[in-house]
Design an enzyme around this catalytic site. Structure first.
Site, PDB file in Angstrom:
ATOM      1  N   TRP A 197       0.852  -1.184   0.000  1.00 46.03           N
ATOM      2  CA  TRP A 197       0.000   0.000   0.000  1.00 46.03           C
ATOM      3  C   TRP A 197       0.899   1.250   0.000  1.00 46.03           C
ATOM      4  O   TRP A 197       1.884   1.313   0.749  1.00 46.03           O
ATOM      5  CB  TRP A 197      -0.918   0.008   1.236  1.00 46.03           C
ATOM      6  CG  TRP A 197      -1.730   1.255   1.303  1.00 46.03           C
ATOM      7  CD1 TRP A 197      -2.842   1.534   0.582  1.00 46.03           C
ATOM      8  CD2 TRP A 197      -1.470   2.419   2.106  1.00 46.03           C
ATOM      9  NE1 TRP A 197      -3.301   2.806   0.878  1.00 46.03           N
ATOM     10  CE2 TRP A 197      -2.470   3.375   1.811  1.00 46.03           C
ATOM     11  CE3 TRP A 197      -0.481   2.751   3.044  1.00 46.03           C
ATOM     12  CZ2 TRP A 197      -2.516   4.628   2.415  1.00 46.03           C
ATOM     13  CZ3 TRP A 197      -0.526   4.002   3.640  1.00 46.03           C
ATOM     14  CH2 TRP A 197      -1.544   4.927   3.330  1.00 46.03           C
ATOM     15  N   ASP A 364     -16.381  11.459  -2.718  1.00 43.41           N
ATOM     16  CA  ASP A 364     -15.765  10.192  -2.305  1.00 43.41           C
ATOM     17  C   ASP A 364     -16.568   9.557  -1.173  1.00 43.41           C
ATOM     18  O   ASP A 364     -17.739   9.879  -0.941  1.00 43.41           O
ATOM     19  CB  ASP A 364     -14.292  10.455  -1.925  1.00 43.41           C
ATOM     20  CG  ASP A 364     -13.379   9.261  -2.191  1.00 43.41           C
ATOM     21  OD1 ASP A 364     -13.357   8.347  -1.346  1.00 43.41           O
ATOM     22  OD2 ASP A 364     -12.685   9.237  -3.225  1.00 43.41           O
ATOM     23  N   ASP A 365     -15.932   8.707  -0.424  1.00 48.61           N
ATOM     24  CA  ASP A 365     -16.536   7.898   0.637  1.00 48.61           C
ATOM     25  C   ASP A 365     -17.323   8.754   1.642  1.00 48.61           C
ATOM     26  O   ASP A 365     -16.896   9.851   1.995  1.00 48.61           O
ATOM     27  CB  ASP A 365     -15.374   7.199   1.359  1.00 48.61           C
ATOM     28  CG  ASP A 365     -15.838   6.066   2.224  1.00 48.61           C
ATOM     29  OD1 ASP A 365     -17.047   5.886   2.377  1.00 48.61           O
ATOM     30  OD2 ASP A 365     -14.963   5.354   2.747  1.00 48.61           O
ATOM     31  N   ARG A 441      -9.780  -3.316   7.199  1.00 53.68           N
ATOM     32  CA  ARG A 441     -10.432  -2.000   7.325  1.00 53.68           C
ATOM     33  C   ARG A 441     -11.853  -2.148   7.902  1.00 53.68           C
ATOM     34  O   ARG A 441     -12.806  -1.553   7.415  1.00 53.68           O
ATOM     35  CB  ARG A 441     -10.495  -1.293   5.979  1.00 53.68           C
ATOM     36  CG  ARG A 441     -10.479   0.216   6.119  1.00 53.68           C
ATOM     37  CD  ARG A 441     -10.873   0.926   4.862  1.00 53.68           C
ATOM     38  NE  ARG A 441     -10.734   2.368   5.019  1.00 53.68           N
ATOM     39  CZ  ARG A 441     -11.306   3.263   4.254  1.00 53.68           C
ATOM     40  NH1 ARG A 441     -12.042   2.889   3.235  1.00 53.68           N
ATOM     41  NH2 ARG A 441     -11.134   4.535   4.469  1.00 53.68           N
ATOM     42  N   LYS A 474     -16.082   6.145  -9.078  1.00 51.35           N
ATOM     43  CA  LYS A 474     -14.827   5.576  -8.556  1.00 51.35           C
ATOM     44  C   LYS A 474     -15.221   4.287  -7.847  1.00 51.35           C
ATOM     45  O   LYS A 474     -15.975   4.313  -6.870  1.00 51.35           O
ATOM     46  CB  LYS A 474     -14.183   6.557  -7.583  1.00 51.35           C
ATOM     47  CG  LYS A 474     -12.891   6.048  -6.949  1.00 51.35           C
ATOM     48  CD  LYS A 474     -12.259   7.161  -6.127  1.00 51.35           C
ATOM     49  CE  LYS A 474     -11.059   6.703  -5.323  1.00 51.35           C
ATOM     50  NZ  LYS A 474     -10.595   7.749  -4.408  1.00 51.35           N
ATOM     51  N   TRP A 475     -14.738   3.162  -8.351  1.00 55.37           N
ATOM     52  CA  TRP A 475     -15.112   1.835  -7.817  1.00 55.37           C
ATOM     53  C   TRP A 475     -13.963   1.345  -6.929  1.00 55.37           C
ATOM     54  O   TRP A 475     -12.947   0.892  -7.418  1.00 55.37           O
ATOM     55  CB  TRP A 475     -15.350   0.869  -8.977  1.00 55.37           C
ATOM     56  CG  TRP A 475     -15.852  -0.482  -8.574  1.00 55.37           C
ATOM     57  CD1 TRP A 475     -15.154  -1.449  -7.882  1.00 55.37           C
ATOM     58  CD2 TRP A 475     -17.138  -1.049  -8.843  1.00 55.37           C
ATOM     59  NE1 TRP A 475     -15.940  -2.559  -7.714  1.00 55.37           N
ATOM     60  CE2 TRP A 475     -17.166  -2.342  -8.292  1.00 55.37           C
ATOM     61  CE3 TRP A 475     -18.279  -0.582  -9.500  1.00 55.37           C
ATOM     62  CZ2 TRP A 475     -18.268  -3.180  -8.382  1.00 55.37           C
ATOM     63  CZ3 TRP A 475     -19.377  -1.426  -9.594  1.00 55.37           C
ATOM     64  CH2 TRP A 475     -19.370  -2.701  -9.038  1.00 55.37           C
ATOM     65  N   ASP A 476     -14.191   1.438  -5.626  1.00 59.86           N
ATOM     66  CA  ASP A 476     -13.121   1.131  -4.677  1.00 59.86           C
ATOM     67  C   ASP A 476     -13.240  -0.306  -4.173  1.00 59.86           C
ATOM     68  O   ASP A 476     -14.297  -0.940  -4.294  1.00 59.86           O
ATOM     69  CB  ASP A 476     -13.228   2.124  -3.506  1.00 59.86           C
ATOM     70  CG  ASP A 476     -11.885   2.369  -2.826  1.00 59.86           C
ATOM     71  OD1 ASP A 476     -10.948   1.588  -3.060  1.00 59.86           O
ATOM     72  OD2 ASP A 476     -11.786   3.345  -2.048  1.00 59.86           O
ATOM     73  N   MET A 477     -12.193  -0.827  -3.568  1.00 56.39           N
ATOM     74  CA  MET A 477     -12.190  -2.195  -3.031  1.00 56.39           C
ATOM     75  C   MET A 477     -11.036  -2.246  -2.037  1.00 56.39           C
ATOM     76  O   MET A 477      -9.880  -2.295  -2.446  1.00 56.39           O
ATOM     77  CB  MET A 477     -11.950  -3.147  -4.207  1.00 56.39           C
ATOM     78  CG  MET A 477     -12.243  -4.600  -3.985  1.00 56.39           C
ATOM     79  SD  MET A 477     -11.039  -5.423  -2.964  1.00 56.39           S
ATOM     80  CE  MET A 477     -11.525  -7.103  -3.148  1.00 56.39           C
ATOM     81  N   ASN A 478     -11.379  -2.216  -0.731  1.00 51.83           N
ATOM     82  CA  ASN A 478     -10.326  -1.915   0.238  1.00 51.83           C
ATOM     83  C   ASN A 478      -9.872  -3.036   1.165  1.00 51.83           C
ATOM     84  O   ASN A 478      -9.398  -2.756   2.262  1.00 51.83           O
ATOM     85  CB  ASN A 478     -10.768  -0.727   1.091  1.00 51.83           C
ATOM     86  CG  ASN A 478     -10.640   0.563   0.312  1.00 51.83           C
ATOM     87  OD1 ASN A 478      -9.591   0.867  -0.237  1.00 51.83           O
ATOM     88  ND2 ASN A 478     -11.715   1.312   0.224  1.00 51.83           N
ATOM     89  N   ASP A 546      -2.681   5.412  -3.287  1.00 48.24           N
ATOM     90  CA  ASP A 546      -3.141   6.396  -2.298  1.00 48.24           C
ATOM     91  C   ASP A 546      -2.027   7.365  -1.959  1.00 48.24           C
ATOM     92  O   ASP A 546      -2.259   8.384  -1.295  1.00 48.24           O
ATOM     93  CB  ASP A 546      -3.580   5.681  -1.013  1.00 48.24           C
ATOM     94  CG  ASP A 546      -5.030   5.223  -1.103  1.00 48.24           C
ATOM     95  OD1 ASP A 546      -5.705   5.563  -2.087  1.00 48.24           O
ATOM     96  OD2 ASP A 546      -5.487   4.524  -0.181  1.00 48.24           O
TER      97      ASP A 546
HETATM   98  C1  DGJ Z   1      -9.269   4.112  -0.454  1.00 46.83           C
HETATM   99  C2  DGJ Z   1      -9.012   4.917  -1.686  1.00 46.83           C
HETATM  100  O1  DGJ Z   1      -7.820   4.524  -2.275  1.00 46.83           O
HETATM  101  C3  DGJ Z   1      -9.029   6.390  -1.320  1.00 46.83           C
HETATM  102  O2  DGJ Z   1      -8.710   7.168  -2.441  1.00 46.83           O
HETATM  103  C4  DGJ Z   1     -10.388   6.747  -0.784  1.00 46.83           C
HETATM  104  O3  DGJ Z   1     -11.355   6.602  -1.785  1.00 46.83           O
HETATM  105  C5  DGJ Z   1     -10.714   5.855   0.397  1.00 46.83           C
HETATM  106  N1  DGJ Z   1     -10.551   4.468   0.086  1.00 46.83           N
HETATM  107  C6  DGJ Z   1     -12.132   6.092   0.872  1.00 46.83           C
HETATM  108  O4  DGJ Z   1     -12.485   5.242   1.866  1.00 46.83           O
END
Ligand code: DGJ
Length: 784
Positions: A197, A364-365, A441, A474-478, A546
């Site tokens: 990361w 965003d989020d 997370r 923006k399709w996120d996946m954390n 990020d």
């Molecule tokens: C992780 C993304 O990489 C960030 O840019 C942001 O969108 C956060 N998630 C939001 O929770």
């Protein structure tokens, strides 16, 4: 059966030659620089006229001396003498594992067919030809088809494999890789792009020697640990010259690139779905198709290979509606507000962004459910009207009224335990029977192998998309996977979990992107945890990392550039001290790095200085004027042979009339030697104007040295210092030449002297630590 048939595949600059052996397997004869078609390819055959000691003889009676272990082969299986890593591994009902496929036929045709359930490279520009080779193992009644798609213009050949069970009631596929490429001699270095990361895509070079090296992901995503793109280069190959092969995979899940050097110095490269925890069941008449492997060869060094890959991605991977379509400059509220926002705060940001010429506002989020931190609400895809009183439609209309488009963040694959969705469907989360699930997370992953879960997501996302004029997602996946298990797959099917998850994901993408073909999707997975060609088939750009620290981004974007074009790399200017590194870099350096990607801003524009605001206005203007070359121009990494402290990039328009060069400095040396800045890729015969982009210099960078000039004493960081810095800015050096391309390409120009503590005038280049400069290069032969 077809014997001794040679197939010679050709792209603009490469040849790929294979032949069907007497015994029915396929030998790779050559992959490299283009050679002409001829009648006799026998000089390329592997020559074995006596038994190879300590080797398995394939069939002493029919094919004396044939051992598969010392051949370059197009596919390999287990049990017939090739003791290297294999492309296919099966378990049969009787427990046997020996498999031996032989060629039975082939087809050649223009164009290509899509791979069922998986993304595949498009053939929009009709330069694609296909070769299909059918193979059969009659003992087990299983068929295998090898597919070769030739992308002439991009110098790319893609390969994949289809396996079809005939009459076995339960065939277990333990491994089915997408392609195997054997190279006859090893004088090579493996280049991988690894990280974590916030520090994705760091280039690592490993000189190959005997043994096996695996570059893979077990994260469930293609991962920030090891990107699926790898290079095998000749040991002598540089950025500008020499032979290299690039290998990538159109896939977003667990992948593996297995590189083996055997006892005869032959290199084997396999890539495809990671065999880790993989076991796929095929009933009678059922088939399994692999993701598409991407191969390219260049004799023009690593830059040449990147050009092939970039062209392929821009022309054959990203969705047709976004092919060479310039991407908008965006403002994202994440680092400006994190979860703490309401409509008026967002509109404050939007207003400032619109004034600066920014084109797209991305929320965003935190806009949905009851999401005020990262502990809740994933899965509850309905707007939080406490934060957004007028709903999404309200804010979207207000943003549109400022002349900007509106975009929205989602993280659809996830579920928070504290969510309405979880309270209703706890069984939709991926958990392993009897165990408390581990989290990443604070969240769990939805089981996308299940149709009802996918339907819920498509449905709830579509409702949001229909509720306002949303132009970007923006399709996120954390998080990475743990507790892998699906209630959907039964005791026998858990080996299919990872792959079926990815198939489920692609099903959702397919449904959404075909219903909303004009929405620009940006992929994201904690930054670059899923930066791959599978995602790019649906989403033309990906949030690269990020980490927005400009100095780090030079490394990250350089690494990404080997396999992926600038048009795919989301790159933002953020605040300093930087949120990931606490490093301070100048506002223009942040731009000078981000401008070689898809430019965005991600900082609180209401709290920046007027100096930074003015700088941003100029940046956005410059970017828009040069966007086409910055996003789609031929990209070169310039190895500055004189100084490794100064990585440099260049983007050159296809017709070579325009270019932008970025010169970056890691650390300032005192009294440094002069920089020689050499271009690559300009036409030797065109006359160019090279001009340093003028930046403003904040006099505060001189600290108390200001007193060397000031008639009155100025206290560093005191009120007077502050006031003077607000009303008085200096211009960066004035540097400009008009010369022919050959001078620039061969000799380079000796740039003006860097600051050396002995004086300052309009010729001094003030870069400092993490400083940089852009040079605009324009042909003066052509009137535009
Ligand atoms: C992780 C993304 O990489 C960030 O840019 C942001 O969108 C956060 N998630 C939001 O929770």
């Amino acid at each position: 059966m077809i014997k001794n048939k040679v197939f010679h595949l050709q792209t603009e600059n490469t040849s790929y030659i294979i032949r069907v052996l007497e015994s029915g397997q396929i030998e790779n004869l050559y992959y490299g620089k283009k050679i002409r078609e001829m009648d006799d390819y026998s000089p390329l055959y592997e020559k074995v006229s006596c038994e190879t000691p300590n080797s398995i003889m394939y069939d002493r009676k029919l094919y004396p001396n044939l051992t598969l272990d010392n051949m370059c082969l197009e596919y390999s299986s287990i049990g017939k003498g090739d003791l290297r890593e294999s492309l296919v591994e099966l378990s049969l009902e009787d427990g046997s594992t020996t498999v031996d496929f032989k060629v039975t036929g082939f087809k050649e045709y223009e164009g290509r067919e899509k791979i069922k359930g998986l993304p595949s490279a498009h053939s929009y520009n009709e330069d694609v030809k296909t070769l299909e080779i059918s193979l059969y193992d009659e003992i087990i009644d299983v068929t295998m088809t090898l597919y070769y798609h030739v992308f002439y213009n991009a110098n790319v050949i893609t390969r994949h494999v289809k396996l079809k069970n005939g009459t076995i009631s339960s065939l277990k596929v333990n491994r089915l890789m997408s392609m195997q490429l054997d190279i006859p001699k090893c004088n090579h270095t493996l280049v991988t792009f690894d990280g974590a990361w916030a520090r994705e895509m760091e280039r690592h070079d490993k000189k190959l020697c005997h043994g096996i090296f695996v570059n893979d992901s077990k994260c469930g995503t293609s991962s920030n640990r090891h990107n699926p793109f790898v290079i095998i280069r000749d040991n002598e190959c540089t950025e500008e010259a020499g032979e290299c092969y690039g290998v990538n995979l159109v896939y977003s899940g667990n992948h593996a690139e297995i590189i083996e050097v055997n006892q005869y110095d032959k290199i084997r490269i396999l890539n495809g779905i990671n065999p880790y925890l993989f076991q796929f069941n095929l009933g009678m008449d059922e088939e399994l198709e692999t993701p598409e492997a991407v191969l390219s060869y260049s004799k023009e060094g690593l830059n040449g290979l990147s050009h092939n890959m970039h062209k392929f991605v821009n022309e054959n991977i990203v969705p047709e509606n976004f092919r060479y379509k310039e991407r908008p400059v965006l403002i994202n509220n994440w680092e400006a507000t994190y979860f703490n926002f309401n409509e008026s705060k967002l509109m404050g940001l939007a207003n400032k962004a619109a004034d600066l010429g920014i084109e797209l506002f991305v929320l965003d989020d935190g806009w949905f459910g009851n999401r005020n931190d990262d502990k809740s609400s994933l899965g509850d895809w309905f707007v939080n009207t406490k934060k957004l009183k007028g709903g999404l439609e309200g804010i979207c209309k207000k943003v549109n009224a400022l002349g900007m488009d509106f975009g929205l963040w989602f993280e659809p694959e996830m579920i928070s335990e504290d969510s309405e969705l979880y309270r209703k469907h706890p069984d939709w989360a991926v958990t392993s029977p009897g165990r408390t699930p581990s989290t990443g997370r604070n969240q769990l992953i939805l089981d996308l192998t299940r149709q009802e879960v996918r339907d819920y997501l498509v449905d709830s996302i579509s409702k949001i998309l229909d509720s306002a004029d949303i132009k970007y997602i923006k399709w996120d996946m954390n998080r990475n996977f743990s507790d892998m298990y699906s209630r959907n797959l039964g005791a026998n099917g858990q080996g299919e979990f990872f792959h079926r998850y990815v198939l489920g994901l692609y099903d959702i993408y397919e449904r959404l992107t075909s219903a909303y073909p004009n929405i620009l999707f940006e992929g994201c997975s904690s930054g670059g945890n899923r930066f791959d060609l599978g995602i790019l088939c649906y989403m033309p750009q990906i949030w690269t990392s990020d980490d927005t620290d400009a100095n780090e981004r030079v490394t990250i974007q350089t690494g990404a550039s080997y396999g992926y074009p600038q048009s795919t790399m989301g790159a933002h200017v953020s605040v300093c001290p930087n949120h990931q590194s606490l490093r301070v870099t100048g506002i223009d350096t942040r731009f000078n790095v981000a401008s070689f990607g898809v430019l965005g801003y991600e900082l609180n524009l209401s709290e920046i200085s007027s100096f930074d605001r003015n700088a941003i206005k100029e940046q956005v203007k410059f970017y828009k004027e040069n966007r086409s070359v910055l996003q789609f121009g031929d990209f070169y990494r310039i190895k500055n042979i004189y100084d490794t402290n100064n990585p440099s990039w260049m983007a050159v328009s296809k017709d070579k009339t325009e270019a932008v060069l970025g010169f970056y400095q890691r650390l300032q040396k005192p009294n440094p030697s002069g920089d020689i800045i050499r271009t690559i890729g300009l036409s030797d015969d065109l006359r160019y104007n090279v001009k340093a982009r003028r930046e403003k210099i904040n006099i505060k960078v001189f600290g108390d040295l200001i007193n060397q000039l000031s008639p009155v004493r100025i206290k560093k960081d005191g009120i007077l210092h502050e006031v003077i810095s607000k009303v008085y800015t200096m211009d960066s050096e004035n540097e400009e030449y008009t010369v022919y391309g050959d001078l620039l390409n061969e000799a380079g120009f000796k740039a003006t002297q860097q600051f050396a503590c002995s004086g300052y005038n309009d010729q001094v280049r003030l870069l400092g630590d993490f400083g940089s400069r852009l040079y605009k290069i324009t042909s003066v032969n052509v009137t535009k």
